[in-house]
Design a protein around this motif. Structure first.
Motif, PDB file in Angstrom:
ATOM      1  N   PRO A 171       0.836  -1.217   0.000  1.00 28.13           N
ATOM      2  CA  PRO A 171       0.000   0.000   0.000  1.00 28.13           C
ATOM      3  C   PRO A 171       0.865   1.259   0.000  1.00 28.13           C
ATOM      4  CG  PRO A 171       0.015  -0.999   2.170  1.00 28.13           C
ATOM      5  CD  PRO A 171       0.726  -1.959   1.265  1.00 28.13           C
ATOM      6  N   ASN A 172       0.310   2.328  -0.543  1.00 27.81           N
ATOM      7  CA  ASN A 172       0.984   3.622  -0.581  1.00 27.81           C
ATOM      8  C   ASN A 172       0.299   4.580   0.395  1.00 27.81           C
ATOM      9  OD1 ASN A 172       2.893   3.175  -2.881  1.00 27.81           O
ATOM     10  ND2 ASN A 172       0.977   2.856  -4.004  1.00 27.81           N
ATOM     11  N   PHE A 173       1.096   5.498   0.920  1.00 32.19           N
ATOM     12  CA  PHE A 173       0.596   6.546   1.813  1.00 32.19           C
ATOM     13  C   PHE A 173      -0.171   5.967   3.004  1.00 32.19           C
ATOM     14  CE2 PHE A 173       0.805   8.548  -2.420  1.00 32.19           C
ATOM     15  CZ  PHE A 173       1.750   9.527  -2.142  1.00 32.19           C
ATOM     16  N   TYR A 174       0.433   5.007   3.657  1.00 28.39           N
ATOM     17  CA  TYR A 174      -0.204   4.401   4.817  1.00 28.39           C
ATOM     18  C   TYR A 174       0.499   4.758   6.123  1.00 28.39           C
ATOM     19  CZ  TYR A 174       3.694   1.113   4.775  1.00 28.39           C
ATOM     20  OH  TYR A 174       4.948   0.570   4.801  1.00 28.39           O
ATOM     21  N   SER A 175       1.702   5.319   6.058  1.00 29.84           N
ATOM     22  CA  SER A 175       2.502   5.560   7.265  1.00 29.84           C
ATOM     23  C   SER A 175       2.695   7.052   7.487  1.00 29.84           C
ATOM     24  CB  SER A 175       3.867   4.876   7.132  1.00 29.84           C
ATOM     25  OG  SER A 175       4.602   5.434   6.055  1.00 29.84           O
ATOM     26  N   LEU A 176       3.165   7.377   8.702  1.00 31.28           N
ATOM     27  CA  LEU A 176       3.474   8.773   9.013  1.00 31.28           C
ATOM     28  C   LEU A 176       4.585   9.297   8.111  1.00 31.28           C
ATOM     29  CD1 LEU A 176       3.179  11.259  10.854  1.00 31.28           C
ATOM     30  CD2 LEU A 176       4.823  10.182  12.408  1.00 31.28           C
ATOM     31  N   HIS A 177       5.550   8.446   7.785  1.00 31.44           N
ATOM     32  CA  HIS A 177       6.635   8.861   6.891  1.00 31.44           C
ATOM     33  C   HIS A 177       6.098   9.311   5.536  1.00 31.44           C
ATOM     34  CE1 HIS A 177      10.262   8.733   4.469  1.00 31.44           C
ATOM     35  NE2 HIS A 177       9.718   7.792   3.701  1.00 31.44           N
ATOM     36  N   SER A 178       5.175   8.549   4.972  1.00 33.32           N
ATOM     37  CA  SER A 178       4.636   8.906   3.658  1.00 33.32           C
ATOM     38  C   SER A 178       3.789  10.171   3.731  1.00 33.32           C
ATOM     39  CB  SER A 178       3.809   7.745   3.102  1.00 33.32           C
ATOM     40  OG  SER A 178       2.754   7.416   3.985  1.00 33.32           O
ATOM     41  N   TRP A 179       3.060  10.364   4.820  1.00 30.02           N
ATOM     42  CA  TRP A 179       2.260  11.585   4.966  1.00 30.02           C
ATOM     43  C   TRP A 179       3.153  12.814   5.097  1.00 30.02           C
ATOM     44  CZ3 TRP A 179      -2.942  11.193   8.024  1.00 30.02           C
ATOM     45  CH2 TRP A 179      -3.696  10.135   7.498  1.00 30.02           C
ATOM     46  N   LEU A 180       4.189  12.689   5.914  1.00 32.45           N
ATOM     47  CA  LEU A 180       5.129  13.805   6.034  1.00 32.45           C
ATOM     48  C   LEU A 180       5.823  14.091   4.705  1.00 32.45           C
ATOM     49  CD1 LEU A 180       6.859  13.112   9.485  1.00 32.45           C
ATOM     50  CD2 LEU A 180       5.310  14.993   8.927  1.00 32.45           C
ATOM     51  N   GLY A 181       6.170  13.042   3.974  1.00 27.92           N
ATOM     52  CA  GLY A 181       6.794  13.240   2.677  1.00 27.92           C
ATOM     53  C   GLY A 181       5.885  13.948   1.696  1.00 27.92           C
ATOM     54  N   PHE A 182       4.612  13.603   1.712  1.00 21.89           N
ATOM     55  CA  PHE A 182       3.659  14.261   0.814  1.00 21.89           C
ATOM     56  C   PHE A 182       3.537  15.747   1.149  1.00 21.89           C
ATOM     57  CE2 PHE A 182      -0.655  15.315  -0.649  1.00 21.89           C
ATOM     58  CZ  PHE A 182      -0.564  14.897  -1.967  1.00 21.89           C
ATOM     59  N   VAL A 183       3.441  16.075   2.447  1.00 22.92           N
ATOM     60  CA  VAL A 183       3.363  17.480   2.855  1.00 22.92           C
ATOM     61  C   VAL A 183       4.644  18.223   2.489  1.00 22.92           C
ATOM     62  CG1 VAL A 183       3.166  19.026   4.842  1.00 22.92           C
ATOM     63  CG2 VAL A 183       1.709  17.000   4.685  1.00 22.92           C
ATOM     64  N   THR A 240      13.366   5.021  10.606  1.00 27.69           N
ATOM     65  CA  THR A 240      12.746   4.269  11.702  1.00 27.69           C
ATOM     66  C   THR A 240      11.780   3.217  11.180  1.00 27.69           C
ATOM     67  OG1 THR A 240      12.924   6.247  13.089  1.00 27.69           O
ATOM     68  CG2 THR A 240      11.446   4.505  13.836  1.00 27.69           C
ATOM     69  N   GLU A 241      10.998   3.605  10.195  1.00 30.28           N
ATOM     70  CA  GLU A 241      10.058   2.650   9.602  1.00 30.28           C
ATOM     71  C   GLU A 241      10.789   1.488   8.938  1.00 30.28           C
ATOM     72  OE1 GLU A 241       7.010   2.622   5.800  1.00 30.28           O
ATOM     73  OE2 GLU A 241       7.275   4.494   6.925  1.00 30.28           O
ATOM     74  N   LYS A 242      11.912   1.774   8.286  1.00 29.42           N
ATOM     75  CA  LYS A 242      12.671   0.718   7.621  1.00 29.42           C
ATOM     76  C   LYS A 242      13.265  -0.258   8.632  1.00 29.42           C
ATOM     77  CE  LYS A 242      14.291  -0.858   3.686  1.00 29.42           C
ATOM     78  NZ  LYS A 242      13.380  -1.391   2.640  1.00 29.42           N
ATOM     79  N   VAL A 243      13.763   0.271   9.750  1.00 28.93           N
ATOM     80  CA  VAL A 243      14.358  -0.596  10.769  1.00 28.93           C
ATOM     81  C   VAL A 243      13.297  -1.486  11.407  1.00 28.93           C
ATOM     82  CG1 VAL A 243      15.474  -0.586  13.030  1.00 28.93           C
ATOM     83  CG2 VAL A 243      16.283   0.944  11.242  1.00 28.93           C
ATOM     84  N   ILE A 244      12.097  -0.944  11.634  1.00 28.83           N
ATOM     85  CA  ILE A 244      11.035  -1.711  12.285  1.00 28.83           C
ATOM     86  C   ILE A 244      10.477  -2.788  11.358  1.00 28.83           C
ATOM     87  CG2 ILE A 244       8.709  -1.541  13.267  1.00 28.83           C
ATOM     88  CD1 ILE A 244       9.492   1.205  14.313  1.00 28.83           C
ATOM     89  N   SER A 245      10.392  -2.477  10.062  1.00 28.84           N
ATOM     90  CA  SER A 245       9.715  -3.383   9.132  1.00 28.84           C
ATOM     91  C   SER A 245      10.559  -4.580   8.713  1.00 28.84           C
ATOM     92  CB  SER A 245       9.287  -2.613   7.876  1.00 28.84           C
ATOM     93  OG  SER A 245      10.428  -2.098   7.191  1.00 28.84           O
ATOM     94  N   ALA A 246      11.861  -4.575   8.973  1.00 30.78           N
ATOM     95  CA  ALA A 246      12.725  -5.676   8.524  1.00 30.78           C
ATOM     96  C   ALA A 246      13.822  -5.911   9.537  1.00 30.78           C
ATOM     97  CB  ALA A 246      13.318  -5.367   7.149  1.00 30.78           C
ATOM     98  N   GLN A 247      14.436  -7.068   9.443  1.00 28.91           N
ATOM     99  CA  GLN A 247      15.544  -7.437  10.308  1.00 28.91           C
ATOM    100  C   GLN A 247      16.867  -7.077   9.621  1.00 28.91           C
ATOM    101  OE1 GLN A 247      15.342  -8.616  13.396  1.00 28.91           O
ATOM    102  NE2 GLN A 247      13.091  -8.562  13.325  1.00 28.91           N
ATOM    103  N   PHE A 248      17.704  -6.351  10.325  1.00 29.69           N
ATOM    104  CA  PHE A 248      18.979  -5.913   9.783  1.00 29.69           C
ATOM    105  C   PHE A 248      20.106  -6.385  10.683  1.00 29.69           C
ATOM    106  CE2 PHE A 248      15.988  -2.704   8.200  1.00 29.69           C
ATOM    107  CZ  PHE A 248      16.266  -2.748   6.852  1.00 29.69           C
TER     108      PHE A 248
END
Length: 291
Positions: A171-183, A240-248
């Motif tokens: 999905p697109n534009f579902y996270s705070l990161h995407s909303w901030l990026g759009f603004v 932060t979203e990238k770190v939470i969504s995957a194991q690094f």
């Protein structure tokens, strides 16, 4: 009666003499009694002294100026280099639609290049570069912002295609990161359009548009700094979203955390550079007061 005990009466002409003395106007003061006339250039000397005092650059001012220029340059270039290192060394490099996972890697690199590196240099050049004519500073300011536009557009298309081409699509534009990026993208576009027409196009009739441009300067400068801080917040939330969504691996997490701290340091340094008060004669006016 003893004649010595009685005071003799004054002669009849004495009151008249006293009255004549009282009627006599006071003499005009001599040249020695009057203060010297003020120097015609007195206030000019005072103003010149105050300007020279304000415009004097001591060693501390030079040290601060050079420190801000050098530190901001290192941070703005370093954040892009660190992002490239992270993406190439840990994420596998770049690709386009043939590999949506690698296509996503274009997104952080191009967004940081456009919103942070190019925009940061644009802000700092307008604030710190006073050795050129103001019109040249304006053109350099616009040039760096114009270089940021293709980076932002391609970076946005990269993440949009990467999400849509995944199996299953993300999905697109579902996270705070995407909303901030759009603004942030919307405010950046508005700032560029308003700045281009207000401070470059309207210069063709400079005297007639002086009042309008003067009123727009503090608004444009304030929202420009707000836009830059929004870009930093968007980058940090994206990491932060990238770190939470995957194991690094732990080493990669250290690189990503370092990247976030560099972004925070850039926000601090740019804020200090824009609002610092001890500036030289050619740079003592705030960016919010310049036309």
């Amino acid at each position: 009666m003893d004649t010595n005990s009685v005071s003799p009466l004054p002669p009849p002409e004495a009151p008249l003499a006293m009255m004549e003395v009282e009627k006599t106007p006071p003499g005009s003061p001599s040249a020695n009694d009057m203060p010297p006339p003020p120097d015609e250039n007195f206030w000019d000397k005072i103003m010149r002294y105050e300007e020279e005092t304000e415009n004097t650059w001591n060693c501390g001012s030079w040290f601060e100026y050079l420190l801000i220029v050098i530190l901001s340059t290192i941070l703005l270039i370093g954040v892009l280099v660190l992002t490239l290192f992270w993406v190439i060394y840990y994420r596998g490099g770049f690709a386009w639609t043939e590999n949506p996972t690698l296509q996503f890697n274009l997104h952080p690199v191009l967004m940081i290049a456009g919103f942070i590196t190019f925009s940061g240099f644009s802000i700092l050049l307008y604030r710190l570069c006073r050795c050129l004519k103001h019109i040249y500073v304006k053109l350099a300011h616009m040039f760096f912002h114009a270089c940021a536009i293709p980076c932002i557009v391609v970076g946005f298309l990269a993440v949009f295609d990467s999400h849509n081409l995944q199996e299953p699509p993300l999905p697109n534009f579902y996270s705070l990161h995407s909303w901030l990026g759009f603004v942030t993208m919307g405010l950046f576009a508005l700032q560029f359009i308003v700045g281009f027409f207000s401070f470059l196009v309207l210069l063709c009739c400079e005297n007639a548009t002086y009042g309008c441009r003067a009123a727009m300067v503090p608004i444009h400068a304030s929202f420009g700094l707000v836009n830059f801080m929004l870009a930093i917040a968007t980058c940090v939330t994206g990491l932060t979203e990238k770190v939470i969504s995957a194991q690094f691996p732990e080493a990669e997490k250290i690189v990503m955390n370092s990247l976030g701290m560099v972004l925070v340091a850039i926000g601090i340094v740019v804020s200090v550079a824009v609002r610092r008060s001890n500036a030289p004669a050619t740079a003592k006016v705030y960016v919010t007061e310049r036309l």
